[in-house]
Scaffold this motif. Structure first.
Motif, PDB file in Angstrom:
ATOM      1  N   PHE A  33      -9.213 -32.235  35.260  1.00  0.00           N
ATOM      2  CA  PHE A  33      -8.827 -33.521  35.402  1.00  0.00           C
ATOM      3  C   PHE A  33      -7.406 -34.107  34.101  1.00  0.00           C
ATOM      4  CE2 PHE A  33      -9.636 -37.793  33.717  1.00  0.00           C
ATOM      5  CZ  PHE A  33      -9.325 -38.729  34.877  1.00  0.00           C
ATOM      6  N   THR A  34      -8.089 -33.268  33.883  1.00  0.00           N
ATOM      7  CA  THR A  34      -7.342 -33.393  32.309  1.00  0.00           C
ATOM      8  C   THR A  34      -6.193 -32.553  32.475  1.00  0.00           C
ATOM      9  OG1 THR A  34      -8.384 -31.878  31.179  1.00  0.00           O
ATOM     10  CG2 THR A  34      -9.587 -33.730  30.073  1.00  0.00           C
ATOM     11  N   TYR A  35      -5.811 -31.555  32.876  1.00  0.00           N
ATOM     12  CA  TYR A  35      -4.154 -30.889  33.078  1.00  0.00           C
ATOM     13  C   TYR A  35      -3.764 -32.236  33.957  1.00  0.00           C
ATOM     14  CZ  TYR A  35      -1.195 -27.767  34.425  1.00  0.00           C
ATOM     15  OH  TYR A  35      -0.093 -26.222  34.639  1.00  0.00           O
ATOM     16  N   ASP A  36      -4.532 -32.213  35.103  1.00  0.00           N
ATOM     17  CA  ASP A  36      -3.292 -33.716  35.990  1.00  0.00           C
ATOM     18  C   ASP A  36      -3.067 -34.754  35.673  1.00  0.00           C
ATOM     19  OD1 ASP A  36      -4.518 -31.117  37.769  1.00  0.00           O
ATOM     20  OD2 ASP A  36      -6.032 -32.626  38.666  1.00  0.00           O
ATOM     21  N   VAL A  37      -4.069 -35.568  34.499  1.00  0.00           N
ATOM     22  CA  VAL A  37      -3.052 -36.320  33.906  1.00  0.00           C
ATOM     23  C   VAL A  37      -2.158 -36.568  33.340  1.00  0.00           C
ATOM     24  CG1 VAL A  37      -4.218 -38.518  32.564  1.00  0.00           C
ATOM     25  CG2 VAL A  37      -5.871 -37.972  34.314  1.00  0.00           C
ATOM     26  N   GLY A  38      -2.366 -34.734  32.511  1.00  0.00           N
ATOM     27  CA  GLY A  38      -0.711 -34.523  31.507  1.00  0.00           C
ATOM     28  C   GLY A  38      -0.195 -34.475  32.368  1.00  0.00           C
ATOM     29  N   ASN A  39       0.070 -33.957  33.803  1.00  0.00           N
ATOM     30  CA  ASN A  39       0.869 -33.567  34.733  1.00  0.00           C
ATOM     31  C   ASN A  39       1.631 -35.152  34.983  1.00  0.00           C
ATOM     32  OD1 ASN A  39       1.234 -31.235  34.317  1.00  0.00           O
ATOM     33  ND2 ASN A  39      -0.385 -30.897  35.342  1.00  0.00           N
ATOM     34  N   MET A  40       0.784 -36.408  35.349  1.00  0.00           N
ATOM     35  CA  MET A  40       0.694 -37.344  35.625  1.00  0.00           C
ATOM     36  C   MET A  40       2.065 -37.637  34.982  1.00  0.00           C
ATOM     37  SD  MET A  40      -2.726 -38.525  37.826  1.00  0.00           S
ATOM     38  CE  MET A  40      -3.762 -38.148  38.141  1.00  0.00           C
ATOM     39  N   PHE A  41       1.246 -38.067  33.623  1.00  0.00           N
ATOM     40  CA  PHE A  41       2.865 -38.766  32.559  1.00  0.00           C
ATOM     41  C   PHE A  41       3.872 -37.675  32.508  1.00  0.00           C
ATOM     42  CE2 PHE A  41      -1.743 -40.054  31.209  1.00  0.00           C
ATOM     43  CZ  PHE A  41      -0.660 -42.058  31.418  1.00  0.00           C
ATOM     44  N   GLY A  42       3.629 -36.499  32.597  1.00  0.00           N
ATOM     45  CA  GLY A  42       4.654 -35.308  32.979  1.00  0.00           C
ATOM     46  C   GLY A  42       5.522 -35.465  33.846  1.00  0.00           C
ATOM     47  N   GLY A  43       5.565 -35.871  35.191  1.00  0.00           N
ATOM     48  CA  GLY A  43       5.992 -36.395  36.284  1.00  0.00           C
ATOM     49  C   GLY A  43       6.782 -37.481  35.935  1.00  0.00           C
ATOM     50  N   VAL A  44       6.346 -38.802  35.062  1.00  0.00           N
ATOM     51  CA  VAL A  44       6.759 -39.765  34.853  1.00  0.00           C
ATOM     52  C   VAL A  44       8.136 -39.808  33.840  1.00  0.00           C
ATOM     53  CG1 VAL A  44       6.492 -41.868  34.378  1.00  0.00           C
ATOM     54  CG2 VAL A  44       4.778 -40.675  35.850  1.00  0.00           C
ATOM     55  N   GLY A  45       7.289 -39.077  33.705  1.00  0.00           N
ATOM     56  CA  GLY A  45       8.678 -38.358  31.804  1.00  0.00           C
ATOM     57  C   GLY A  45       9.584 -38.140  32.560  1.00  0.00           C
ATOM     58  N   TYR A  46       9.588 -36.753  32.944  1.00  0.00           N
ATOM     59  CA  TYR A  46      10.709 -36.402  34.069  1.00  0.00           C
ATOM     60  C   TYR A  46      11.877 -36.904  34.814  1.00  0.00           C
ATOM     61  CZ  TYR A  46      12.200 -32.041  36.451  1.00  0.00           C
ATOM     62  OH  TYR A  46      13.765 -30.880  36.811  1.00  0.00           O
ATOM     63  N   ALA A  47      10.741 -37.736  35.748  1.00  0.00           N
ATOM     64  CA  ALA A  47      11.562 -38.258  36.788  1.00  0.00           C
ATOM     65  C   ALA A  47      12.944 -39.339  35.703  1.00  0.00           C
ATOM     66  CB  ALA A  47      10.756 -39.214  37.402  1.00  0.00           C
ATOM     67  N   TYR A  48      12.245 -40.060  35.189  1.00  0.00           N
ATOM     68  CA  TYR A  48      13.073 -40.785  34.079  1.00  0.00           C
ATOM     69  C   TYR A  48      14.232 -39.781  33.048  1.00  0.00           C
ATOM     70  CZ  TYR A  48       9.550 -44.781  34.824  1.00  0.00           C
ATOM     71  OH  TYR A  48       9.462 -46.146  35.146  1.00  0.00           O
ATOM     72  N   SER A  49      13.948 -38.824  33.067  1.00  0.00           N
ATOM     73  CA  SER A  49      15.003 -38.192  32.256  1.00  0.00           C
ATOM     74  C   SER A  49      15.575 -37.105  32.710  1.00  0.00           C
ATOM     75  CB  SER A  49      14.601 -37.048  31.168  1.00  0.00           C
ATOM     76  OG  SER A  49      14.040 -36.240  32.193  1.00  0.00           O
ATOM     77  N   ARG A  50      15.690 -37.352  34.054  1.00  0.00           N
ATOM     78  CA  ARG A  50      16.831 -36.388  34.752  1.00  0.00           C
ATOM     79  C   ARG A  50      18.456 -37.627  35.459  1.00  0.00           C
ATOM     80  NH1 ARG A  50      16.415 -32.464  34.812  1.00  0.00           N
ATOM     81  NH2 ARG A  50      14.904 -32.702  33.389  1.00  0.00           N
ATOM     82  N   PRO A  51      19.037 -39.058  35.216  1.00  0.00           N
ATOM     83  CA  PRO A  51      20.162 -38.973  34.757  1.00  0.00           C
ATOM     84  C   PRO A  51      20.896 -38.755  33.801  1.00  0.00           C
ATOM     85  CG  PRO A  51      18.598 -40.723  35.503  1.00  0.00           C
ATOM     86  CD  PRO A  51      17.593 -39.775  35.236  1.00  0.00           C
ATOM     87  N   PHE A  52      20.324 -38.013  32.335  1.00  0.00           N
ATOM     88  CA  PHE A  52      20.644 -36.701  31.341  1.00  0.00           C
ATOM     89  C   PHE A  52      20.584 -35.725  31.918  1.00  0.00           C
ATOM     90  CE2 PHE A  52      17.638 -40.366  29.456  1.00  0.00           C
ATOM     91  CZ  PHE A  52      18.896 -41.319  28.733  1.00  0.00           C
ATOM     92  N   HIS A  53      20.680 -35.008  32.752  1.00  0.00           N
ATOM     93  CA  HIS A  53      20.794 -34.253  33.420  1.00  0.00           C
ATOM     94  C   HIS A  53      21.280 -33.916  34.506  1.00  0.00           C
ATOM     95  CE1 HIS A  53      18.340 -32.376  30.541  1.00  0.00           C
ATOM     96  NE2 HIS A  53      17.086 -33.573  30.908  1.00  0.00           N
ATOM     97  N   TRP A  54      21.915 -35.212  34.818  1.00  0.00           N
ATOM     98  CA  TRP A  54      23.433 -35.233  36.555  1.00  0.00           C
ATOM     99  C   TRP A  54      24.263 -34.024  36.607  1.00  0.00           C
ATOM    100  CZ3 TRP A  54      22.191 -40.653  38.601  1.00  0.00           C
ATOM    101  CH2 TRP A  54      20.836 -40.656  38.710  1.00  0.00           C
ATOM    102  N   LYS A  55      24.391 -33.716  37.581  1.00  0.00           N
ATOM    103  CA  LYS A  55      25.512 -33.338  37.909  1.00  0.00           C
ATOM    104  C   LYS A  55      26.362 -33.913  38.099  1.00  0.00           C
ATOM    105  CE  LYS A  55      23.891 -28.682  36.075  1.00  0.00           C
ATOM    106  NZ  LYS A  55      23.646 -27.242  36.187  1.00  0.00           N
ATOM    107  N   GLY A  56      27.854 -33.201  39.066  1.00  0.00           N
ATOM    108  CA  GLY A  56      28.997 -33.658  39.960  1.00  0.00           C
ATOM    109  C   GLY A  56      28.329 -34.909  41.112  1.00  0.00           C
TER     110      GLY A  56
END
Length: 280
Positions: A33-56
């Protein structure tokens, strides 16, 4: 035995014994459960950070999305008048489903149920699906709530035109919170994430169709313009895809591991067409 050889033997034995004595982290209910909750928050942060890694190609798709949405803005009033010719013919069952299913409280009941089923049955694939559903709903839900307050677009039911705005409010101003559509975003995020479980294009197509109903119902009920729903639906695809790739590194179960490496989503807009295509 020479002293140096004896010292080496002692150190080697101690190292091996120490490794054997190190406790392995038990995969119990709480740890999962704690591992999954951490991944939930990590997934949200990852999605928000994607524009900084976008390419062409990523920036091209974002440009298509922006351009297509602006194009739809120009015909929203006409489309709204057009749908008034048949909105009363839609069965009440579909209208009720569309309005209730996309609501946040009902959405989290579904996504939470999927996750808890996977957690208690110790099914990692189902757990991962639940994490994907909750992360995608959270990322999309927070984004659309903030956007509504910044953009302040008038809803059709307000009586104002599609080009009327009352932007930049900390508190939500009802009837001026049309863009984007939370119902469309949450509902299609769920449909798109669940469809990843299946290979059949017919099953996927059926799930996508069901997932689009809430957004279309909100248009028929004068809560949203067509461009609100179209933008939200495409954006939900981007969110789910980015979080799913993040979860690939966190779970052994990968239901998309046979997806071709060159698969890509592309938006296409033109004078007589608006669409999303997948190439593989």
């Amino acid at each position: 035995m020479k002293p140096l050889q004896l010292l080496f033997l002692v150190l080697f034995t101690t190292t091996i014994s120490g490794q054997d004595l190190q406790p392995k982290k038990e995969k119990n209910l709480w740890n999962n459960f704690t591992y999954d909750v951490g991944n939930m928050f990590g997934g949200v942060g990852y999605a928000y950070s994607r524009p900084f890694h976008w390419k062409g190609n990523d920036w091209a798709n974002f440009g298509y999305l922006t351009g297509g949405t602006l194009l739809l803005f120009t015909v929203d009033d006409e489309l709204n008048r057009w749908k008034n010719g048949f909105d009363q013919d839609v069965p009440d069952l579909i209208m009720d489903y569309g309005n209730k299913y996309g609501a946040p409280e009902n959405n989290y009941m579904l996504t939470g149920g999927v996750y808890l089923a996977g957690l208690f049955t110790k099914n990692e694939k189902l757990r991962r699906t639940g994490v994907l559903l909750i992360s995608s709903a959270t990322a999309g839900g927070f984004l659309q709530q903030v956007s509504k307050r910044i953009i302040g677009r008038a809803r059709p039911k307000s009586g104002a035109g599609s080009g009327t705005y009352d932007p930049f409010h900390l508190d939500r101003v009802y009837d001026y919170d049309s863009f984007p559509s939370g119902h469309a975003m949450l509902a299609f995020s769920n449909a798109y994430a669940i469809a990843k479980q299946f290979k059949s294009p017919w099953v996927k197509g059926g799930l996508y169709t069901v997932g689009m109903i809430p957004g279309l119902v909100r248009v028929l009920d004068d809560f949203h313009w067509f461009s609100d729903v179209a933008f939200s639906t495409v954006l939900s695809i981007f969110i789910v895809e980015s979080i799913d790739r993040y979860l690939d590194s966190k779970y052994n179960e990968k239901y998309n591991n046979k997806r071709p490496k060159d698969v890509s989503w592309n938006l296409s807009f033109g004078p007589n067409r608006v669409g999303v295509s997948v190439n593989f």
